[in-house]
Structures are given as structure tokens and as C-alpha cells.
Design a protein around this motif. Structure first.
Motif, PDB file in Angstrom:
ATOM      1  N   PHE A  46       0.831  -1.209   0.000  1.00  0.00           N
ATOM      2  CA  PHE A  46       0.000   0.000   0.000  1.00  0.00           C
ATOM      3  C   PHE A  46       0.862   1.253   0.000  1.00  0.00           C
ATOM      4  O   PHE A  46       0.536   2.225  -0.682  1.00  0.00           O
ATOM      5  CB  PHE A  46      -0.930   0.011   1.214  1.00  0.00           C
ATOM      6  N   VAL A  47       1.936   1.248   0.763  1.00  0.00           N
ATOM      7  CA  VAL A  47       2.824   2.417   0.812  1.00  0.00           C
ATOM      8  C   VAL A  47       3.408   2.700  -0.572  1.00  0.00           C
ATOM      9  O   VAL A  47       3.439   3.856  -1.029  1.00  0.00           O
ATOM     10  CB  VAL A  47       3.946   2.196   1.839  1.00  0.00           C
ATOM     11  N   VAL A  48       3.859   1.649  -1.262  1.00  0.00           N
ATOM     12  CA  VAL A  48       4.435   1.822  -2.601  1.00  0.00           C
ATOM     13  C   VAL A  48       3.379   2.347  -3.573  1.00  0.00           C
ATOM     14  O   VAL A  48       3.630   3.288  -4.329  1.00  0.00           O
ATOM     15  CB  VAL A  48       5.027   0.493  -3.107  1.00  0.00           C
ATOM     16  N   TYR A  49       2.195   1.739  -3.537  1.00  0.00           N
ATOM     17  CA  TYR A  49       1.139   2.159  -4.457  1.00  0.00           C
ATOM     18  C   TYR A  49       0.692   3.597  -4.180  1.00  0.00           C
ATOM     19  O   TYR A  49       0.587   4.409  -5.110  1.00  0.00           O
ATOM     20  CB  TYR A  49      -0.063   1.220  -4.353  1.00  0.00           C
ATOM     21  N   SER A  50       0.406   3.912  -2.927  1.00  0.00           N
ATOM     22  CA  SER A  50      -0.081   5.247  -2.598  1.00  0.00           C
ATOM     23  C   SER A  50       0.972   6.315  -2.877  1.00  0.00           C
ATOM     24  O   SER A  50       0.636   7.440  -3.285  1.00  0.00           O
ATOM     25  CB  SER A  50      -0.528   5.307  -1.131  1.00  0.00           C
ATOM     26  N   THR A  51       2.242   5.987  -2.681  1.00  0.00           N
ATOM     27  CA  THR A  51       3.309   6.946  -2.984  1.00  0.00           C
ATOM     28  C   THR A  51       3.356   7.229  -4.475  1.00  0.00           C
ATOM     29  O   THR A  51       3.470   8.385  -4.910  1.00  0.00           O
ATOM     30  CB  THR A  51       4.670   6.417  -2.502  1.00  0.00           C
ATOM     31  N   TRP A  52       3.265   6.168  -5.277  1.00  0.00           N
ATOM     32  CA  TRP A  52       3.250   6.343  -6.732  1.00  0.00           C
ATOM     33  C   TRP A  52       2.079   7.199  -7.183  1.00  0.00           C
ATOM     34  O   TRP A  52       2.245   8.134  -7.959  1.00  0.00           O
ATOM     35  CB  TRP A  52       3.194   4.972  -7.410  1.00  0.00           C
ATOM     36  N   ARG A  53       0.904   6.906  -6.652  1.00  0.00           N
ATOM     37  CA  ARG A  53      -0.289   7.641  -7.076  1.00  0.00           C
ATOM     38  C   ARG A  53      -0.284   9.081  -6.554  1.00  0.00           C
ATOM     39  O   ARG A  53      -0.744   9.993  -7.232  1.00  0.00           O
ATOM     40  CB  ARG A  53      -1.548   6.911  -6.602  1.00  0.00           C
ATOM     41  N   ALA A  54       0.242   9.279  -5.366  1.00  0.00           N
ATOM     42  CA  ALA A  54       0.262  10.631  -4.806  1.00  0.00           C
ATOM     43  C   ALA A  54       1.163  11.550  -5.610  1.00  0.00           C
ATOM     44  O   ALA A  54       0.850  12.729  -5.803  1.00  0.00           O
ATOM     45  CB  ALA A  54       0.716  10.590  -3.349  1.00  0.00           C
ATOM     46  N   PHE A  55       2.283  11.021  -6.104  1.00  0.00           N
ATOM     47  CA  PHE A  55       3.222  11.852  -6.857  1.00  0.00           C
ATOM     48  C   PHE A  55       2.974  11.804  -8.360  1.00  0.00           C
ATOM     49  O   PHE A  55       3.600  12.561  -9.109  1.00  0.00           O
ATOM     50  CB  PHE A  55       4.663  11.428  -6.558  1.00  0.00           C
ATOM     51  N   ALA A  56       2.058  10.928  -8.801  1.00  0.00           N
ATOM     52  CA  ALA A  56       1.772  10.830 -10.234  1.00  0.00           C
ATOM     53  C   ALA A  56       1.154  12.119 -10.765  1.00  0.00           C
ATOM     54  O   ALA A  56       1.457  12.561 -11.878  1.00  0.00           O
ATOM     55  CB  ALA A  56       0.844   9.648 -10.507  1.00  0.00           C
ATOM     56  N   ASP A  57       0.253  12.704  -9.989  1.00  0.00           N
ATOM     57  CA  ASP A  57      -0.346  14.001 -10.329  1.00  0.00           C
ATOM     58  C   ASP A  57      -1.090  13.959 -11.664  1.00  0.00           C
ATOM     59  O   ASP A  57      -1.089  14.943 -12.411  1.00  0.00           O
ATOM     60  CB  ASP A  57       0.741  15.081 -10.344  1.00  0.00           C
ATOM     61  N   THR A  58      -1.702  12.845 -11.982  1.00  0.00           N
ATOM     62  CA  THR A  58      -2.445  12.723 -13.222  1.00  0.00           C
ATOM     63  C   THR A  58      -3.436  11.585 -13.123  1.00  0.00           C
ATOM     64  O   THR A  58      -3.315  10.713 -12.249  1.00  0.00           O
ATOM     65  CB  THR A  58      -1.493  12.482 -14.411  1.00  0.00           C
ATOM     66  N   ASN A  59      -4.426  11.586 -13.990  1.00  0.00           N
ATOM     67  CA  ASN A  59      -5.427  10.516 -14.064  1.00  0.00           C
ATOM     68  C   ASN A  59      -6.116  10.275 -12.723  1.00  0.00           C
ATOM     69  O   ASN A  59      -6.280   9.130 -12.294  1.00  0.00           O
ATOM     70  CB  ASN A  59      -4.782   9.208 -14.559  1.00  0.00           C
ATOM     71  N   TYR A  60      -6.531  11.354 -12.088  1.00  0.00           N
ATOM     72  CA  TYR A  60      -7.234  11.202 -10.818  1.00  0.00           C
ATOM     73  C   TYR A  60      -8.675  11.702 -10.887  1.00  0.00           C
ATOM     74  O   TYR A  60      -9.374  11.734  -9.891  1.00  0.00           O
ATOM     75  CB  TYR A  60      -6.492  11.920  -9.682  1.00  0.00           C
ATOM     76  N   TYR A  61      -9.099  12.094 -12.096  1.00  0.00           N
ATOM     77  CA  TYR A  61     -10.483  12.538 -12.270  1.00  0.00           C
ATOM     78  C   TYR A  61     -11.039  12.030 -13.586  1.00  0.00           C
ATOM     79  O   TYR A  61     -10.436  12.198 -14.642  1.00  0.00           O
ATOM     80  CB  TYR A  61     -10.569  14.056 -12.238  1.00  0.00           C
ATOM     81  N   ALA A  62     -12.182  11.365 -13.496  1.00  0.00           N
ATOM     82  CA  ALA A  62     -12.915  10.907 -14.676  1.00  0.00           C
ATOM     83  C   ALA A  62     -14.388  11.109 -14.355  1.00  0.00           C
ATOM     84  O   ALA A  62     -14.959  10.348 -13.582  1.00  0.00           O
ATOM     85  CB  ALA A  62     -12.614   9.449 -14.985  1.00  0.00           C
ATOM     86  N   ALA A  63     -14.973  12.154 -14.904  1.00  0.00           N
ATOM     87  CA  ALA A  63     -16.341  12.542 -14.540  1.00  0.00           C
ATOM     88  C   ALA A  63     -17.285  11.339 -14.532  1.00  0.00           C
ATOM     89  O   ALA A  63     -17.315  10.575 -15.481  1.00  0.00           O
ATOM     90  CB  ALA A  63     -16.853  13.588 -15.534  1.00  0.00           C
TER      91      ALA A  63
END
Length: 273
Positions: A46-63
Motif C-alpha cells: 500500500f505504501v508503494v502504491y499510494s506513494t506512486w499515485r500521490a506523486f503521479a499528479d495525473t489521471n485522478y479525475y474521470a467525470a
């Protein structure tokens, strides 16, 4: 009889001269290491995944879906300013991922959680690694010194977690809208968000701090029947706190991953109506 000159008795901790002179590391014959190893692997994933997603800064919104890692989005640069409970608090100067702002609070709540303390104390620090297995540390100061003394602010993170859960509830309500913001939409993502918010609230409310807030400092339950019933209800959830901790951890990661798949175009959100 121990003479006090044996090397293993002078090493401190459970091998000190004041403890029983048992030469074996422990007396357990089962695979006791499986539980702490699985716990460490799960938390590390979870730490690895959440770190990747937190710093990815993209693809976090799809209406109409916004990732729980990025909500509420508090910077001007957020993709979801028009869609959710977002406020331009930090303006345009915030140049890094918006997730860095908000993840501090739910992660702080989980890091200071009584169950998670047990989980990573055993899984990562071997303190102790399992019941009836001695820890390798020579001394133990508990949570009385920095940084572990910060565990005592768990209740304040609980208050923040309530606010975050409320915002995620609002996001779940918005998941019943389509991409044109018309009500009546329901897709697979809506179901994912519904399951996630139920687990998030169940884990949050089952917290030991919540149980104390609801029923603590009462001398006579009979004089406070409402709080007593609430305390009983929270107590039942509290008995499943470990299960809720893991299931909510998985569900929030799956909700984020689902938004990532839809936003990146790798997956089309199936609609039920």
C-alpha cells in the motif's frame, strides 16, 4: 544455574541476567513468522502504491469520479475544481501533486491507529514479531519519547478523518451524476465508491478514540441511555477493527485505481442506468 557470565545473558532485554536462562530463541513450533511477514508485505504494497499515485499528479479525475487520494483538491491547478467539494485554498503557487495536501490526514489517522501500531510494530520493527517471540531490542521506552510520543495525537487525527470521510461521502453522492452532471447515473464506479465509503465510515467509527468519545468519562450508563447504546454499537464495530482496517485500506486503493483506469482510457466505466 545461570552464573551471569554467559554471553547471551549479558546482552540486555529478554536475555538479561534477571530473566529466565532459556537458550532457545523461542519455544514456538508453528510458522509464527507468516503473520508479521504478511502484514509487512501488505502495508509495504500500500505504501508503494499510494506513494506512486500521490506523486503521479495525473489521471485522478474521470467525470463524475474523483480519486479519494485527491479529494478535496485544494489547489488552483486541480482538474476537479468544477466537479467536487474543492476550494482554491492554496492558489496557483502550489506546484506539486494536490494529493500531498490531503493525504497527510487520513494517513496520519491510520499511522496512529491502535491496530496499525500493532501491525507495523510487529511487521517492520519486530517489537515483538509475534506472541511468545522475544523482540531483538535491548530496551523499550514505549511511546514516551520522540517520535513515538506523537502517537498520542491519534484523537486529533480522528477528528480530521471524520471531515475527510464526510467529503468522500459527498464525492460518492456526486458519483450518481453522469459526465454532464445530470442526476440518475449509476455505473460500476458508483458501486465501487459506495462500498468504499461504507468501509471508510465503518473503520473510522470503530476507532478506539471514537468509542471513548461516545462512552468515556461516564460513571453511570443508566443515566445516559443514548450514549450507552451508541457505545455498545461502536463496541461491536470495534471488535472488528482489524478487519475493517484492512478492508478499508484495500477499498480506498481500489477506488483510486478504478478512477486511474477510467481516466487513463484503459477501461470504460460500465453503466447500469
Amino acid at each position: 544455574m545461570a552464573t551471569g557470565t554467559e554471553p547471551h545473558l549479558n546482552s540486555g532485554g529478554v536475555r538479561s541476567a534477571s530473566r529466565a536462562a532459556i537458550t532457545a530463541p523461542h519455544l514456538r513450533t508453528d510458522r509464527w513468522w507468516l503473520a508479521p511477514a504478511a502484514t509487512a508485505a501488505g502495508l509495504l504494497a500500500f505504501v508503494v502504491y499510494s506513494t506512486w499515485r500521490a506523486f503521479a499528479d495525473t489521471n485522478y479525475y474521470a467525470a463524475p469520479y474523483v480519486s479519494p487520494f485527491y479529494s478535496p483538491c485544494l489547489a488552483e491547478r486541480c482538474e476537479t475544481m468544477h466537479a467536487g467539494p474543492n476550494a482554491d485554498v492554496f492558489g496557483s503557487w502550489w506546484a506539486i501533486s494536490p494529493a500531498i495536501i490531503i493525504l497527510i490526514f487520513p494517513l496520519g489517522f491510520r499511522l496512529t491507529c491502535y491496530y496499525y501500531r500493532k501491525a507495523y510494530y510487529r511487521g517492520f520493527w519486530a517489537s515483538p514479531p509475534a506472541c511468545a517471540v522475544p523482540e531483538p531490542h535491548k530496551k523499550y521506552t514505549g511511546e514516551t519519547r520522540f517520535p513515538l510520543i506523537l502517537q498520542n495525537i491519534h484523537r486529533y487525527f480522528f477528528y480530521a478523518a471524520i471531515i475527510v470521510a464526510g467529503i468522500l461521502t459527498y464525492d460518492t453522492v456526486l458519483a450518481f451524476r453522469d459526465e454532464h452532471y445530470n442526476w440518475g447515473h449509476m455505473g460500476l464506479g458508483t458501486v465501487v465508491f459506495l462500498v468504499n465509503i461504507v468501509l471508510i465510515w465503518s473503520y473510522t467509527i470503530s476507532c478506539h478514540s471514537c468509542r471513548h468519545i461516545v462512552g468515556g468519562k461516564l460513571k453511570h450508563f443508566s443515566k445516559h441511555p443514548v450514549r450507552y447504546r451508541m457505545w455498545q454499537w461502536v463496541g461491536k464495530l470495534n471488535a472488528r477493527h482489524m478487519l475493517l482496517a484492512w478492508t478499508s485500506l484495500v477499498s480506498v486503493a481500489l477506488a483510486d485505481f478504478y478512477v486511474y483506469l477510467v481516466a487513463s482510457g484503459a477501461f470504460a466505466d460500465p453503466r447500469f442506468f
